[in-house]
Design an enzyme around this catalytic site. Sequence first.
Site, PDB file in Angstrom:
ATOM      1  N   ASP A 173      44.410  45.379   9.144  1.00 10.76           N
ATOM      2  CA  ASP A 173      45.545  45.042   8.292  1.00 10.76           C
ATOM      3  C   ASP A 173      45.093  45.174   6.840  1.00 10.76           C
ATOM      4  OD1 ASP A 173      48.061  44.302   7.483  1.00 10.76           O
ATOM      5  OD2 ASP A 173      47.943  42.257   8.199  1.00 10.76           O
ATOM      6  N   ASP A 177      44.420  39.740   1.180  1.00 14.19           N
ATOM      7  CA  ASP A 177      45.766  39.180   1.071  1.00 14.19           C
ATOM      8  C   ASP A 177      45.695  37.875   0.295  1.00 14.19           C
ATOM      9  OD1 ASP A 177      46.769  41.275   2.527  1.00 14.19           O
ATOM     10  OD2 ASP A 177      47.746  40.031   4.046  1.00 14.19           O
ATOM     11  N   ARG A 229      49.365  49.463  -1.754  1.00 17.52           N
ATOM     12  CA  ARG A 229      49.137  48.053  -2.075  1.00 17.52           C
ATOM     13  C   ARG A 229      47.906  47.877  -2.965  1.00 17.52           C
ATOM     14  NH1 ARG A 229      50.534  44.772   3.575  1.00 17.52           N
ATOM     15  NH2 ARG A 229      52.617  45.683   3.849  1.00 17.52           N
TER      16      ARG A 229
END
Length: 339
Positions: A173, A177, A229
Amino acid sequence: MRRRPRTRAAIVTGMAAIAAVATMSALPTAQAAETDGTRNAIDQALLQTGTPTGFASVNALGQNGTTGGAGGTTVTVDTTDELLEAIDTVGAMTILVDGTIDITSKQGVRPNKTILGLGDDAVINGGGFEFYRSYNVIIQNLTFTNAEDDAVGIGQQSHHIWVDHNTFVNPADGSIDIARQADYITVSWNHFDGTDKSMLLGHSDGASGDAGHLKTSIHHNYFDGSTQRHPRVRFGEPVHVYNNYFRANQLYAAASTMNAGVLVEGNYFQNVPFPCFSASGYADSDPGRLVQRGNIFTASGSCETAGTVEEPGDYYDYTLDDPATLPTTVPAGAGAGNL
């Protein structure tokens, strides 16, 4: 049964530690080798890159900047059990990672820790680190490979986390984060080596409680053939993206959505079709605010801007490098093994 981490007999801190390093470096090679037949772990630990710049340096929330495990014990770990016990220990600690350690999922890290890779071959493989209401942690000089989820997950009101000089390779992933009202984070001098989802700030379009939080500085990172991102932001403000080198990012570099406030400043974009999204939103997310200034775009598209953004300089002092130098300085200095 877990083996306890191996505590070095000679633990030195503060000014005494600096003096000890100076003395050690002056020893003849044979004598230094005799002092530690494998590595001088204490010497290695003290060669970390000092203190952070950006939001992790700010005095806030009862924390005077980010100092990690300073003033605590120092342990060296080279097995899974040793690492997991060390990061779950209460109190200040510097954890020296020696070689490759396999872990699974995301493992929680308690406050007041420095997790520092020894040399240029310290690897966390298969899993990553998670921060749940944790604070004052430094993660430095590690290579994260094959994380089955996120390599570093910072959430649940965690604050004062410094992620510095690491390399991220093939997480399932995200590489990093930052969500759920986390604050005062600096992500600096990391190498995102062909990663897909490099950095997400704000976990969903419904997480409006992140408004006014997620204060993050992202500087001198090498986004190297990574896809997207860099970061993608929801709600957070200010997010300061400065002096990074973006190279051949296939989908986009930075995206500000859900009324986030992002300043993109003094970066170098090379072969990046879409450097910035903001006014048009991204995917299903509503538009955000983004200001760009002093960036260089080479064989790249334009940076979409919208609105105004709170100035990071209201929180901390910083000096920009000439963005024209970044294609040389950032690859040379970013990532594990480049402290």
